[in-house]
Design a protein around this motif. Structure first.
Motif, PDB file in Angstrom:
ATOM      1  N   GLY A  14       0.806  -1.225   0.000  1.00 31.96           N
ATOM      2  CA  GLY A  14       0.000   0.000   0.000  1.00 31.96           C
ATOM      3  C   GLY A  14       0.831   1.264   0.000  1.00 31.96           C
ATOM      4  N   ILE A  15       1.890   1.268  -0.782  1.00 31.03           N
ATOM      5  CA  ILE A  15       2.765   2.441  -0.874  1.00 31.03           C
ATOM      6  C   ILE A  15       1.976   3.617  -1.473  1.00 31.03           C
ATOM      7  CG2 ILE A  15       3.738   2.249  -3.217  1.00 31.03           C
ATOM      8  CD1 ILE A  15       6.534   2.247  -1.859  1.00 31.03           C
ATOM      9  N   HIS A  16       2.393   4.857  -1.179  1.00 29.88           N
ATOM     10  CA  HIS A  16       1.640   6.042  -1.639  1.00 29.88           C
ATOM     11  C   HIS A  16       1.861   6.292  -3.135  1.00 29.88           C
ATOM     12  CE1 HIS A  16      -0.406   9.847  -1.331  1.00 29.88           C
ATOM     13  NE2 HIS A  16       0.674  10.553  -1.611  1.00 29.88           N
ATOM     14  N   VAL A  17       3.135   6.298  -3.551  1.00 29.05           N
ATOM     15  CA  VAL A  17       3.467   6.589  -4.953  1.00 29.05           C
ATOM     16  C   VAL A  17       4.380   5.486  -5.495  1.00 29.05           C
ATOM     17  CG1 VAL A  17       4.574   8.200  -6.571  1.00 29.05           C
ATOM     18  CG2 VAL A  17       3.387   9.098  -4.549  1.00 29.05           C
ATOM     19  N   ILE A  18       4.080   4.991  -6.694  1.00 33.28           N
ATOM     20  CA  ILE A  18       5.040   4.153  -7.416  1.00 33.28           C
ATOM     21  C   ILE A  18       5.708   5.029  -8.459  1.00 33.28           C
ATOM     22  CG2 ILE A  18       5.266   2.307  -9.139  1.00 33.28           C
ATOM     23  CD1 ILE A  18       3.421   0.602  -7.524  1.00 33.28           C
ATOM     24  N   SER A  19       7.044   5.082  -8.403  1.00 31.02           N
ATOM     25  CA  SER A  19       7.802   5.817  -9.416  1.00 31.02           C
ATOM     26  C   SER A  19       8.268   4.842 -10.499  1.00 31.02           C
ATOM     27  CB  SER A  19       9.015   6.498  -8.782  1.00 31.02           C
ATOM     28  OG  SER A  19       8.630   7.730  -8.194  1.00 31.02           O
ATOM     29  N   HIS A  20       8.271   5.327 -11.720  1.00 31.63           N
ATOM     30  CA  HIS A  20       8.658   4.536 -12.909  1.00 31.63           C
ATOM     31  C   HIS A  20       7.607   3.446 -13.168  1.00 31.63           C
ATOM     32  CE1 HIS A  20      12.167   6.895 -12.335  1.00 31.63           C
ATOM     33  NE2 HIS A  20      12.487   6.264 -11.228  1.00 31.63           N
ATOM     34  N   GLY A  21       7.807   2.241 -12.688  1.00 27.06           N
ATOM     35  CA  GLY A  21       6.797   1.186 -12.853  1.00 27.06           C
ATOM     36  C   GLY A  21       6.552   0.797 -14.297  1.00 27.06           C
ATOM     37  N   GLN A  22       7.591   0.863 -15.117  1.00 28.47           N
ATOM     38  CA  GLN A  22       7.394   0.592 -16.550  1.00 28.47           C
ATOM     39  C   GLN A  22       7.054  -0.858 -16.858  1.00 28.47           C
ATOM     40  OE1 GLN A  22       9.529   3.313 -16.006  1.00 28.47           O
ATOM     41  NE2 GLN A  22       8.347   4.740 -17.257  1.00 28.47           N
ATOM     42  N   GLN A  23       7.248  -1.764 -15.880  1.00 30.37           N
ATOM     43  CA  GLN A  23       6.937  -3.182 -16.130  1.00 30.37           C
ATOM     44  C   GLN A  23       5.566  -3.577 -15.578  1.00 30.37           C
ATOM     45  OE1 GLN A  23       9.002  -5.005 -17.982  1.00 30.37           O
ATOM     46  NE2 GLN A  23      10.399  -3.270 -18.090  1.00 30.37           N
ATOM     47  N   LEU A  24       4.824  -2.623 -15.036  1.00 34.49           N
ATOM     48  CA  LEU A  24       3.533  -2.982 -14.432  1.00 34.49           C
ATOM     49  C   LEU A  24       2.559  -3.461 -15.504  1.00 34.49           C
ATOM     50  CD1 LEU A  24       3.069   0.002 -11.932  1.00 34.49           C
ATOM     51  CD2 LEU A  24       3.777  -2.334 -11.387  1.00 34.49           C
ATOM     52  N   THR A  25       1.726  -4.445 -15.143  1.00 35.26           N
ATOM     53  CA  THR A  25       0.734  -4.992 -16.073  1.00 35.26           C
ATOM     54  C   THR A  25      -0.587  -4.233 -15.921  1.00 35.26           C
ATOM     55  OG1 THR A  25      -0.093  -6.538 -14.426  1.00 35.26           O
ATOM     56  CG2 THR A  25       1.749  -7.290 -15.803  1.00 35.26           C
ATOM     57  N   PRO A  26      -1.495  -4.359 -16.908  1.00 32.98           N
ATOM     58  CA  PRO A  26      -2.818  -3.742 -16.763  1.00 32.98           C
ATOM     59  C   PRO A  26      -3.533  -4.227 -15.500  1.00 32.98           C
ATOM     60  CG  PRO A  26      -2.450  -4.385 -19.045  1.00 32.98           C
ATOM     61  CD  PRO A  26      -1.289  -4.928 -18.255  1.00 32.98           C
ATOM     62  N   GLU A  27      -3.349  -5.500 -15.154  1.00 36.04           N
ATOM     63  CA  GLU A  27      -3.965  -6.032 -13.930  1.00 36.04           C
ATOM     64  C   GLU A  27      -3.410  -5.299 -12.700  1.00 36.04           C
ATOM     65  OE1 GLU A  27      -5.169  -8.187 -10.563  1.00 36.04           O
ATOM     66  OE2 GLU A  27      -6.141  -7.716 -12.478  1.00 36.04           O
ATOM     67  N   GLN A  28      -2.108  -5.023 -12.702  1.00 35.80           N
ATOM     68  CA  GLN A  28      -1.518  -4.298 -11.568  1.00 35.80           C
ATOM     69  C   GLN A  28      -2.006  -2.840 -11.544  1.00 35.80           C
ATOM     70  OE1 GLN A  28       2.631  -5.431 -12.393  1.00 35.80           O
ATOM     71  NE2 GLN A  28       2.698  -6.427 -10.381  1.00 35.80           N
ATOM     72  N   HIS A  29      -2.210  -2.263 -12.722  1.00 36.41           N
ATOM     73  CA  HIS A  29      -2.790  -0.916 -12.764  1.00 36.41           C
ATOM     74  C   HIS A  29      -4.177  -0.915 -12.128  1.00 36.41           C
ATOM     75  CE1 HIS A  29       0.046   0.238 -16.310  1.00 36.41           C
ATOM     76  NE2 HIS A  29       0.522   0.679 -15.170  1.00 36.41           N
ATOM     77  N   THR A  30      -4.958  -1.968 -12.394  1.00 35.90           N
ATOM     78  CA  THR A  30      -6.292  -2.057 -11.784  1.00 35.90           C
ATOM     79  C   THR A  30      -6.177  -2.118 -10.261  1.00 35.90           C
ATOM     80  OG1 THR A  30      -7.160  -3.172 -13.729  1.00 35.90           O
ATOM     81  CG2 THR A  30      -8.417  -3.438 -11.686  1.00 35.90           C
ATOM     82  N   GLN A  31      -5.219  -2.907  -9.771  1.00 35.26           N
ATOM     83  CA  GLN A  31      -5.021  -2.992  -8.306  1.00 35.26           C
ATOM     84  C   GLN A  31      -4.640  -1.618  -7.735  1.00 35.26           C
ATOM     85  OE1 GLN A  31      -2.368  -6.197  -6.968  1.00 35.26           O
ATOM     86  NE2 GLN A  31      -2.765  -7.251  -8.891  1.00 35.26           N
ATOM     87  N   MET A  32      -3.766  -0.908  -8.440  1.00 33.42           N
ATOM     88  CA  MET A  32      -3.364   0.434  -7.978  1.00 33.42           C
ATOM     89  C   MET A  32      -4.566   1.364  -7.914  1.00 33.42           C
ATOM     90  SD  MET A  32       0.238   1.334  -9.851  1.00 33.42           S
ATOM     91  CE  MET A  32       0.368   2.926  -9.013  1.00 33.42           C
ATOM     92  N   ALA A  33      -5.413   1.283  -8.948  1.00 35.14           N
ATOM     93  CA  ALA A  33      -6.598   2.147  -8.984  1.00 35.14           C
ATOM     94  C   ALA A  33      -7.517   1.833  -7.810  1.00 35.14           C
ATOM     95  CB  ALA A  33      -7.334   1.960 -10.316  1.00 35.14           C
ATOM     96  N   GLN A  34      -7.693   0.530  -7.534  1.00 38.84           N
ATOM     97  CA  GLN A  34      -8.578   0.144  -6.425  1.00 38.84           C
ATOM     98  C   GLN A  34      -8.054   0.652  -5.094  1.00 38.84           C
ATOM     99  OE1 GLN A  34      -8.640  -4.066  -7.155  1.00 38.84           O
ATOM    100  NE2 GLN A  34     -10.446  -3.942  -8.500  1.00 38.84           N
ATOM    101  N   LYS A  35      -6.739   0.709  -4.957  1.00 39.05           N
ATOM    102  CA  LYS A  35      -6.148   1.169  -3.691  1.00 39.05           C
ATOM    103  C   LYS A  35      -5.940   2.680  -3.650  1.00 39.05           C
ATOM    104  CE  LYS A  35      -3.873  -2.863  -1.848  1.00 39.05           C
ATOM    105  NZ  LYS A  35      -2.754  -3.257  -0.998  1.00 39.05           N
ATOM    106  N   GLY A  36      -6.277   3.384  -4.740  1.00 28.92           N
ATOM    107  CA  GLY A  36      -6.121   4.847  -4.757  1.00 28.92           C
ATOM    108  C   GLY A  36      -4.668   5.292  -4.768  1.00 28.92           C
ATOM    109  N   MET A  37      -3.784   4.452  -5.317  1.00 25.27           N
ATOM    110  CA  MET A  37      -2.352   4.789  -5.330  1.00 25.27           C
ATOM    111  C   MET A  37      -2.026   5.765  -6.461  1.00 25.27           C
ATOM    112  SD  MET A  37      -1.021   0.895  -4.691  1.00 25.27           S
ATOM    113  CE  MET A  37       0.716   1.265  -4.832  1.00 25.27           C
TER     114      MET A  37
END
Ligand SMILES: [Zn+2]
Length: 452
Positions: free
Chosen positions: A270-293
Protein backbone atom coordinates in the motif's frame (compact mmCIF):
# COMPACT_ATOMS: atom_id res chain seq x y z
CA UNK A 1 40.61 43.63 9.57
CA UNK A 2 38.94 46.33 11.65
CA UNK A 3 38.08 48.27 8.53
CA UNK A 4 36.39 45.21 7.04
CA UNK A 5 34.30 44.77 10.13
CA UNK A 6 33.26 48.42 10.00
CA UNK A 7 32.22 48.06 6.36
CA UNK A 8 30.34 44.88 7.25
CA UNK A 9 28.40 46.68 9.96
CA UNK A 10 27.59 49.51 7.57
CA UNK A 11 26.27 47.03 4.98
CA UNK A 12 24.09 45.26 7.54
CA UNK A 13 22.72 48.61 8.69
CA UNK A 14 22.01 49.66 5.08
CA UNK A 15 20.24 46.37 4.34
CA UNK A 16 18.09 46.79 7.45
CA UNK A 17 17.15 50.30 6.41
CA UNK A 18 16.15 49.25 2.90
CA UNK A 19 13.92 46.50 4.27
CA UNK A 20 12.12 49.01 6.47
CA UNK A 21 11.57 51.60 3.78
CA UNK A 22 10.65 49.21 0.95
CA UNK A 23 8.32 46.47 2.13
CA UNK A 24 8.32 43.58 -0.36
CA UNK A 25 5.22 42.38 -2.20
CA UNK A 26 5.20 39.37 0.08
CA UNK A 27 5.68 41.16 3.38
CA UNK A 28 2.33 40.55 4.90
CA UNK A 29 0.27 42.57 7.28
CA UNK A 30 -3.34 41.59 7.87
CA UNK A 31 -4.26 44.61 5.73
CA UNK A 32 -2.21 43.68 2.62
CA UNK A 33 -4.97 42.62 0.26
CA UNK A 34 -4.62 42.26 -3.51
CA UNK A 35 -7.47 41.61 -5.92
CA UNK A 36 -6.99 39.54 -9.06
CA UNK A 37 -9.48 39.73 -11.93
CA UNK A 38 -9.59 36.42 -13.82
CA UNK A 39 -11.22 36.38 -17.26
CA UNK A 40 -11.67 32.64 -16.89
CA UNK A 41 -11.02 30.58 -13.76
CA UNK A 42 -10.41 26.86 -14.34
CA UNK A 43 -11.16 24.11 -11.81
CA UNK A 44 -9.15 21.11 -13.04
CA UNK A 45 -10.83 18.83 -10.49
CA UNK A 46 -14.22 19.12 -12.21
CA UNK A 47 -12.91 20.09 -15.64
CA UNK A 48 -15.00 23.27 -15.61
CA UNK A 49 -14.38 27.01 -15.90
CA UNK A 50 -16.13 30.13 -14.60
CA UNK A 51 -16.01 33.52 -16.33
CA UNK A 52 -15.06 36.85 -14.76
CA UNK A 53 -14.06 35.87 -11.25
CA UNK A 54 -12.34 37.96 -8.59
CA UNK A 55 -9.75 36.36 -6.31
CA UNK A 56 -8.92 38.29 -3.13
CA UNK A 57 -5.48 37.47 -1.80
CA UNK A 58 -4.54 38.45 1.74
CA UNK A 59 -0.89 37.98 2.63
CA UNK A 60 0.13 34.50 1.52
CA UNK A 61 -3.40 33.09 1.23
CA UNK A 62 -6.62 33.30 -0.74
CA UNK A 63 -9.36 35.06 1.23
CA UNK A 64 -12.35 34.97 -1.10
CA UNK A 65 -13.32 34.04 -4.67
CA UNK A 66 -16.42 34.85 -6.70
CA UNK A 67 -17.95 36.97 -9.46
CA UNK A 68 -19.14 39.73 -7.09
CA UNK A 69 -16.47 39.88 -4.43
CA UNK A 70 -16.14 43.41 -3.04
CA UNK A 71 -12.66 44.82 -3.59
CA UNK A 72 -11.52 46.75 -0.49
CA UNK A 73 -10.89 50.45 -1.15
CA UNK A 74 -7.30 51.10 -2.13
CA UNK A 75 -6.43 47.43 -2.74
CA UNK A 76 -4.20 46.94 -5.80
CA UNK A 77 -5.91 45.11 -8.67
CA UNK A 78 -4.08 42.70 -10.96
CA UNK A 79 -5.91 42.52 -14.25
CA UNK A 80 -5.90 39.03 -15.78
CA UNK A 81 -9.31 39.56 -17.39
CA UNK A 82 -7.96 38.57 -20.82
CA UNK A 83 -6.37 35.37 -19.46
CA UNK A 84 -7.25 31.99 -18.00
CA UNK A 85 -6.29 31.52 -14.36
CA UNK A 86 -5.62 28.02 -13.05
CA UNK A 87 -3.75 26.31 -10.21
CA UNK A 88 0.02 25.95 -10.47
CA UNK A 89 1.51 22.82 -12.02
CA UNK A 90 3.21 19.84 -10.36
CA UNK A 91 6.16 17.70 -11.44
CA UNK A 92 5.65 14.65 -9.24
CA UNK A 93 9.09 13.14 -9.82
CA UNK A 94 12.14 15.25 -10.45
CA UNK A 95 15.66 15.85 -9.16
CA UNK A 96 16.63 19.47 -8.66
CA UNK A 97 20.23 19.06 -7.50
CA UNK A 98 21.80 16.71 -10.02
CA UNK A 99 22.64 17.47 -13.64
CA UNK A 100 24.46 14.73 -15.48
CA UNK A 101 25.93 15.51 -18.84
CA UNK A 102 27.28 13.84 -21.98
CA UNK A 103 30.65 15.52 -21.41
CA UNK A 104 32.54 14.64 -19.34
CA UNK A 105 30.53 11.91 -17.62
CA UNK A 106 28.84 10.26 -20.63
CA UNK A 107 25.49 10.50 -18.82
CA UNK A 108 26.70 8.22 -16.02
CA UNK A 109 25.55 9.96 -12.86
CA UNK A 110 27.89 7.97 -10.62
CA UNK A 111 30.55 10.28 -12.04
CA UNK A 112 28.48 13.44 -11.62
CA UNK A 113 28.44 12.81 -7.94
CA UNK A 114 32.22 12.51 -7.89
CA UNK A 115 32.66 15.66 -10.01
CA UNK A 116 30.05 18.01 -8.53
CA UNK A 117 30.00 18.91 -4.84
CA UNK A 118 26.76 19.19 -2.89
CA UNK A 119 27.18 23.00 -2.62
CA UNK A 120 27.55 23.32 -6.41
CA UNK A 121 24.52 21.09 -6.88
CA UNK A 122 22.51 23.13 -4.36
CA UNK A 123 23.15 26.27 -6.42
CA UNK A 124 22.05 24.43 -9.57
CA UNK A 125 18.90 23.48 -7.65
CA UNK A 126 18.20 27.13 -6.80
CA UNK A 127 18.50 28.04 -10.49
CA UNK A 128 16.25 25.11 -11.47
CA UNK A 129 13.69 26.29 -8.91
CA UNK A 130 13.47 29.73 -10.53
CA UNK A 131 13.20 28.20 -14.00
CA UNK A 132 10.46 25.78 -12.98
CA UNK A 133 8.44 28.44 -11.17
CA UNK A 134 8.65 30.62 -14.28
CA UNK A 135 7.03 27.78 -16.25
CA UNK A 136 4.21 27.60 -13.71
CA UNK A 137 5.40 24.70 -11.52
CA UNK A 138 4.41 25.70 -7.99
CA UNK A 139 4.92 22.26 -6.39
CA UNK A 140 7.57 19.67 -7.15
CA UNK A 141 8.37 16.31 -5.61
CA UNK A 142 12.15 16.00 -5.44
CA UNK A 143 12.90 12.34 -4.88
CA UNK A 144 16.58 11.91 -4.16
CA UNK A 145 20.03 11.95 -5.74
CA UNK A 146 20.72 15.40 -4.34
CA UNK A 147 24.04 14.78 -2.63
CA UNK A 148 24.08 15.59 1.07
CA UNK A 149 20.54 16.97 1.45
CA UNK A 150 20.70 19.77 -1.14
CA UNK A 151 16.97 19.14 -1.64
CA UNK A 152 15.93 19.81 1.93
CA UNK A 153 18.20 22.88 1.97
CA UNK A 154 16.48 24.15 -1.18
CA UNK A 155 13.09 23.69 0.42
CA UNK A 156 14.17 25.54 3.58
CA UNK A 157 15.69 28.42 1.59
CA UNK A 158 12.45 28.89 -0.37
CA UNK A 159 10.22 28.51 2.70
CA UNK A 160 12.30 31.02 4.65
CA UNK A 161 12.05 33.53 1.82
CA UNK A 162 15.66 33.71 0.62
CA UNK A 163 14.48 33.16 -2.92
CA UNK A 164 11.20 32.42 -4.70
CA UNK A 165 10.56 28.90 -5.92
CA UNK A 166 8.09 26.05 -6.01
CA UNK A 167 7.03 24.27 -2.83
CA UNK A 168 9.60 21.47 -2.73
CA UNK A 169 8.65 18.09 -1.29
CA UNK A 170 12.12 16.62 -0.71
CA UNK A 171 12.89 13.00 0.08
CA UNK A 172 16.40 13.43 1.41
CA UNK A 173 18.58 10.43 0.62
CA UNK A 174 17.12 7.48 -1.29
CA UNK A 175 17.01 4.48 1.04
CA UNK A 176 17.93 1.10 -0.45
CA UNK A 177 19.45 -2.24 0.32
CA UNK A 178 23.24 -2.48 -0.09
CA UNK A 179 24.37 -0.54 -3.14
CA UNK A 180 21.22 1.44 -3.90
CA UNK A 181 21.16 1.90 -7.67
CA UNK A 182 24.97 1.86 -7.86
CA UNK A 183 27.23 -1.07 -8.72
CA UNK A 184 30.45 0.06 -7.04
CA UNK A 185 33.72 -1.82 -6.83
CA UNK A 186 34.45 -3.49 -3.47
CA UNK A 187 37.20 -0.99 -2.68
CA UNK A 188 35.08 2.05 -3.53
CA UNK A 189 32.17 0.63 -1.56
CA UNK A 190 34.04 -0.58 1.50
CA UNK A 191 36.95 1.85 1.76
CA UNK A 192 35.33 5.00 0.40
CA UNK A 193 31.60 4.56 1.08
CA UNK A 194 30.98 5.62 -2.53
CA UNK A 195 27.26 4.86 -2.36
CA UNK A 196 26.65 7.42 0.40
CA UNK A 197 25.15 10.06 0.26
CA UNK A 198 23.44 9.25 -3.05
CA UNK A 199 21.95 6.18 -1.36
CA UNK A 200 21.44 5.26 2.25
CA UNK A 201 21.93 1.53 2.88
CA UNK A 202 19.28 -0.07 5.08
CA UNK A 203 19.27 -3.87 5.19
CA UNK A 204 17.27 -4.77 8.29
CA UNK A 205 14.25 -3.47 10.22
CA UNK A 206 16.52 -1.59 12.63
CA UNK A 207 18.40 0.04 9.77
CA UNK A 208 15.13 0.93 8.01
CA UNK A 209 13.83 2.73 11.10
CA UNK A 210 17.13 4.55 11.57
CA UNK A 211 17.33 5.64 7.91
CA UNK A 212 13.76 6.99 7.89
CA UNK A 213 14.35 8.90 11.13
CA UNK A 214 17.58 10.45 9.84
CA UNK A 215 15.92 11.63 6.64
CA UNK A 216 13.00 13.11 8.58
CA UNK A 217 15.41 14.76 11.01
CA UNK A 218 17.25 16.42 8.14
CA UNK A 219 14.10 17.79 6.53
CA UNK A 220 12.60 15.09 4.27
CA UNK A 221 8.87 15.50 3.64
CA UNK A 222 8.52 12.20 1.81
CA UNK A 223 10.52 8.96 1.98
CA UNK A 224 11.94 7.48 -1.22
CA UNK A 225 12.99 3.85 -1.32
CA UNK A 226 14.57 1.50 -3.83
CA UNK A 227 11.97 -1.28 -3.87
CA UNK A 228 13.77 -3.52 -6.34
CA UNK A 229 16.98 -1.84 -7.51
CA UNK A 230 18.81 -5.03 -6.55
CA UNK A 231 17.57 -8.65 -6.52
CA UNK A 232 17.38 -8.57 -2.70
CA UNK A 233 15.04 -5.56 -2.73
CA UNK A 234 12.48 -4.96 0.00
CA UNK A 235 9.73 -7.35 1.13
CA UNK A 236 6.10 -6.37 1.73
CA UNK A 237 6.83 -6.27 5.47
CA UNK A 238 9.88 -4.07 4.92
CA UNK A 239 7.81 -1.60 2.89
CA UNK A 240 5.06 -1.60 5.53
CA UNK A 241 7.70 -0.76 8.12
CA UNK A 242 8.87 2.19 5.99
CA UNK A 243 5.27 3.40 5.69
CA UNK A 244 4.63 3.13 9.45
CA UNK A 245 7.88 4.85 10.45
CA UNK A 246 7.49 7.63 7.85
CA UNK A 247 3.93 8.27 9.05
CA UNK A 248 5.27 9.14 12.51
CA UNK A 249 6.98 12.13 10.87
CA UNK A 250 3.97 12.99 8.70
CA UNK A 251 5.55 11.61 5.52
CA UNK A 252 4.39 9.14 2.91
CA UNK A 253 6.49 6.66 0.93
CA UNK A 254 7.46 6.65 -2.74
CA UNK A 255 8.98 3.51 -4.24
CA UNK A 256 11.33 3.29 -7.19
CA UNK A 257 9.93 0.22 -8.99
CA UNK A 258 11.54 -1.36 -12.02
CA UNK A 259 10.25 -4.97 -11.97
CA UNK A 260 6.82 -6.60 -11.98
CA UNK A 261 7.53 -8.44 -8.71
CA UNK A 262 8.77 -5.28 -7.02
CA UNK A 263 5.64 -3.51 -8.23
CA UNK A 264 3.47 -6.20 -6.68
CA UNK A 265 5.23 -5.91 -3.34
CA UNK A 266 4.78 -2.12 -3.39
CA UNK A 267 1.08 -2.52 -4.24
CA UNK A 268 0.53 -5.16 -1.56
CA UNK A 269 2.19 -2.95 1.05
CA UNK A 270 0.00 0.00 0.00
CA UNK A 271 2.76 2.44 -0.87
CA UNK A 272 1.64 6.04 -1.64
CA UNK A 273 3.47 6.59 -4.95
CA UNK A 274 5.04 4.15 -7.42
CA UNK A 275 7.80 5.82 -9.42
CA UNK A 276 8.66 4.54 -12.91
CA UNK A 277 6.80 1.19 -12.85
CA UNK A 278 7.39 0.59 -16.55
CA UNK A 279 6.94 -3.18 -16.13
CA UNK A 280 3.53 -2.98 -14.43
CA UNK A 281 0.73 -4.99 -16.07
CA UNK A 282 -2.82 -3.74 -16.76
CA UNK A 283 -3.96 -6.03 -13.93
CA UNK A 284 -1.52 -4.30 -11.57
CA UNK A 285 -2.79 -0.92 -12.76
CA UNK A 286 -6.29 -2.06 -11.78
CA UNK A 287 -5.02 -2.99 -8.31
CA UNK A 288 -3.36 0.43 -7.98
CA UNK A 289 -6.60 2.15 -8.98
CA UNK A 290 -8.58 0.14 -6.43
CA UNK A 291 -6.15 1.17 -3.69
CA UNK A 292 -6.12 4.85 -4.76
CA UNK A 293 -2.35 4.79 -5.33
CA UNK A 294 -0.42 7.38 -7.35
CA UNK A 295 1.79 6.63 -10.33
CA UNK A 296 4.75 8.81 -11.34
CA UNK A 297 5.81 6.92 -14.44
CA UNK A 298 8.37 9.52 -15.66
CA UNK A 299 7.22 9.41 -19.28
CA UNK A 300 10.18 10.53 -21.38
CA UNK A 301 9.16 11.65 -24.88
CA UNK A 302 11.33 11.14 -27.94
CA UNK A 303 13.01 14.45 -28.77
CA UNK A 304 16.20 15.56 -30.48
CA UNK A 305 17.87 15.76 -27.07
CA UNK A 306 16.59 12.60 -25.37
CA UNK A 307 14.87 9.26 -25.74
CA UNK A 308 14.05 6.92 -28.59
CA UNK A 309 11.03 5.94 -30.69
CA UNK A 310 10.79 2.59 -28.87
CA UNK A 311 11.22 4.23 -25.47
CA UNK A 312 8.44 6.70 -26.14
CA UNK A 313 6.16 3.89 -27.38
CA UNK A 314 6.72 1.94 -24.14
CA UNK A 315 6.05 5.07 -22.07
CA UNK A 316 2.91 5.85 -24.07
CA UNK A 317 1.53 2.29 -23.73
CA UNK A 318 2.19 2.23 -19.97
CA UNK A 319 0.72 5.66 -19.32
CA UNK A 320 -2.37 4.94 -21.44
CA UNK A 321 -2.96 1.63 -19.67
CA UNK A 322 -2.67 3.22 -16.23
CA UNK A 323 -4.99 6.07 -17.23
CA UNK A 324 -7.56 3.70 -18.78
CA UNK A 325 -7.56 1.54 -15.63
CA UNK A 326 -8.28 4.61 -13.49
CA UNK A 327 -4.93 4.97 -11.71
CA UNK A 328 -4.23 8.39 -10.19
CA UNK A 329 -1.65 9.26 -12.83
CA UNK A 330 0.63 12.23 -12.21
CA UNK A 331 2.80 14.34 -14.51
CA UNK A 332 6.39 13.31 -13.79
CA UNK A 333 9.67 13.65 -15.60
CA UNK A 334 12.85 12.44 -13.89
CA UNK A 335 14.54 15.52 -15.45
CA UNK A 336 18.12 15.50 -14.22
CA UNK A 337 20.33 15.77 -17.32
CA UNK A 338 21.59 18.27 -19.82
CA UNK A 339 23.12 18.27 -23.29
CA UNK A 340 23.90 20.72 -26.06
CA UNK A 341 20.89 19.76 -28.17
CA UNK A 342 18.44 21.28 -25.70
CA UNK A 343 17.73 24.25 -27.95
CA UNK A 344 14.68 25.70 -29.63
CA UNK A 345 14.56 26.06 -33.41
CA UNK A 346 15.59 29.69 -32.88
CA UNK A 347 18.86 28.47 -31.32
CA UNK A 348 17.87 29.72 -27.84
CA UNK A 349 18.42 27.34 -24.91
CA UNK A 350 15.36 25.57 -23.56
CA UNK A 351 15.27 26.20 -19.84
CA UNK A 352 14.44 23.64 -17.17
CA UNK A 353 10.77 24.63 -17.29
CA UNK A 354 10.59 24.27 -21.09
CA UNK A 355 12.20 20.83 -20.85
CA UNK A 356 9.80 19.76 -18.11
CA UNK A 357 6.57 20.88 -19.78
CA UNK A 358 7.74 19.23 -23.03
CA UNK A 359 6.82 15.87 -21.43
CA UNK A 360 3.28 16.78 -22.54
CA UNK A 361 4.38 15.16 -25.82
CA UNK A 362 3.97 11.72 -24.23
CA UNK A 363 0.54 12.57 -22.82
CA UNK A 364 -0.66 13.74 -26.22
CA UNK A 365 0.78 10.66 -27.93
CA UNK A 366 -1.13 8.51 -25.41
CA UNK A 367 -4.37 10.17 -26.51
CA UNK A 368 -5.13 11.45 -23.00
CA UNK A 369 -7.61 14.32 -23.11
CA UNK A 370 -6.58 17.86 -22.21
CA UNK A 371 -8.99 17.77 -19.24
CA UNK A 372 -7.48 14.59 -17.80
CA UNK A 373 -3.93 15.75 -18.45
CA UNK A 374 -4.70 19.02 -16.67
CA UNK A 375 -6.11 17.12 -13.70
CA UNK A 376 -3.00 14.91 -13.58
CA UNK A 377 -0.56 17.85 -13.69
CA UNK A 378 -2.47 19.71 -10.95
CA UNK A 379 -4.90 17.86 -8.66
CA UNK A 380 -3.29 14.40 -8.76
CA UNK A 381 0.09 16.05 -8.27
CA UNK A 382 -1.10 18.02 -5.22
CA UNK A 383 -2.44 14.79 -3.71
CA UNK A 384 0.71 12.81 -4.51
CA UNK A 385 2.71 15.64 -2.90
CA UNK A 386 0.32 15.52 0.07
CA UNK A 387 -0.30 19.27 0.03
CA UNK A 388 -3.87 19.13 -1.29
CA UNK A 389 -5.47 20.34 1.97
CA UNK A 390 -3.55 23.61 2.07
CA UNK A 391 -2.29 24.48 -1.39
CA UNK A 392 -3.02 23.65 -4.99
CA UNK A 393 -6.72 24.06 -5.70
CA UNK A 394 -7.71 27.75 -5.90
CA UNK A 395 -9.81 27.85 -2.78
CA UNK A 396 -10.44 30.27 0.10
CA UNK A 397 -7.98 29.55 2.91
CA UNK A 398 -5.39 27.93 0.65
CA UNK A 399 -2.00 29.44 -0.15
CA UNK A 400 -2.32 31.83 -3.09
CA UNK A 401 -0.53 29.79 -5.75
CA UNK A 402 -1.86 30.21 -9.28
CA UNK A 403 -0.84 30.87 -12.85
CA UNK A 404 -2.40 32.33 -15.98
CA UNK A 405 -2.20 31.44 -19.65
CA UNK A 406 -3.81 32.66 -22.85
CA UNK A 407 -6.42 30.27 -24.30
CA UNK A 408 -8.19 27.41 -22.59
CA UNK A 409 -6.11 24.50 -21.22
CA UNK A 410 -9.27 22.38 -20.81
CA UNK A 411 -9.35 22.24 -24.60
CA UNK A 412 -5.74 22.78 -25.64
CA UNK A 413 -3.15 21.48 -23.17
CA UNK A 414 -0.33 23.16 -25.11
CA UNK A 415 -1.49 26.50 -23.70
CA UNK A 416 0.49 25.42 -20.59
CA UNK A 417 3.69 25.85 -22.57
CA UNK A 418 3.45 29.63 -22.29
CA UNK A 419 2.73 30.69 -18.73
CA UNK A 420 2.30 34.49 -18.60
CA UNK A 421 1.60 35.04 -14.90
CA UNK A 422 2.68 33.26 -11.72
CA UNK A 423 1.68 34.00 -8.13
CA UNK A 424 3.30 31.94 -5.36
CA UNK A 425 2.37 32.33 -1.69
CA UNK A 426 0.60 35.56 -2.58
CA UNK A 427 3.64 37.17 -4.25
CA UNK A 428 3.76 37.97 -7.96
CA UNK A 429 6.71 36.11 -9.53
CA UNK A 430 5.85 36.57 -13.20
CA UNK A 431 3.71 39.20 -14.90
CA UNK A 432 3.06 39.86 -18.60
CA UNK A 433 5.37 36.94 -19.39
CA UNK A 434 8.37 38.38 -17.53
CA UNK A 435 9.88 37.36 -14.19
CA UNK A 436 9.61 40.01 -11.47
CA UNK A 437 12.57 39.42 -9.19
CA UNK A 438 13.52 42.75 -7.66
CA UNK A 439 11.12 42.50 -4.72
CA UNK A 440 11.60 38.76 -4.22
CA UNK A 441 15.33 38.55 -3.47
CA UNK A 442 15.76 39.09 0.23
CA UNK A 443 18.71 39.61 2.57
CA UNK A 444 17.69 36.92 5.03
CA UNK A 445 15.05 34.47 6.26
CA UNK A 446 12.28 37.06 6.06
CA UNK A 447 9.55 34.44 6.56
CA UNK A 448 11.22 33.19 9.72
CA UNK A 449 14.26 30.98 10.27
CA UNK A 450 12.13 28.25 11.79
CA UNK A 451 10.27 27.58 8.54
CA UNK A 452 11.50 24.37 6.97
ZN1 LIG B 1 14.21 9.65 -10.53
Amino acid sequence: MLRRIAIGIALVAAAGASVQTQPSAQSTGPQSVVAVRAGRLVDPETGTAAANQIILVEGERIREIGPNVAIPAGAPVIDLSKLTVLPGLVDAHTHMAITYKEVPENNVYYFTYVLDSTPLRAIQAASNALQLLSSGFTVIRDVGNNGMYADTALRAAIEQGWLPGPTVIPSGLIIGGTGGQFTPTPEMYKNHSIVYPEYFDANSPDEIVRAVRENLLFGAKTIKICVDCKPWGYSVDDIKLFIAEAAKGGAKVDGHVQTRDGGQRAIDAGIHVISHGQQLTPEQHTQMAQKGMYLASTDTPFTKYRGSVEGQKRAVDQLRSAWQKGVNVTFSTDMDYWNERMKKDSGEWMNRGDLTINFLLTWKAAGISAKDTLKAITINGFKAADVYGERGPIKAGHYADFIAVAGNPLEDIDTLRNVLFVMKNGAVFKKDGAIVLDKLLRPGPVNGWRRR
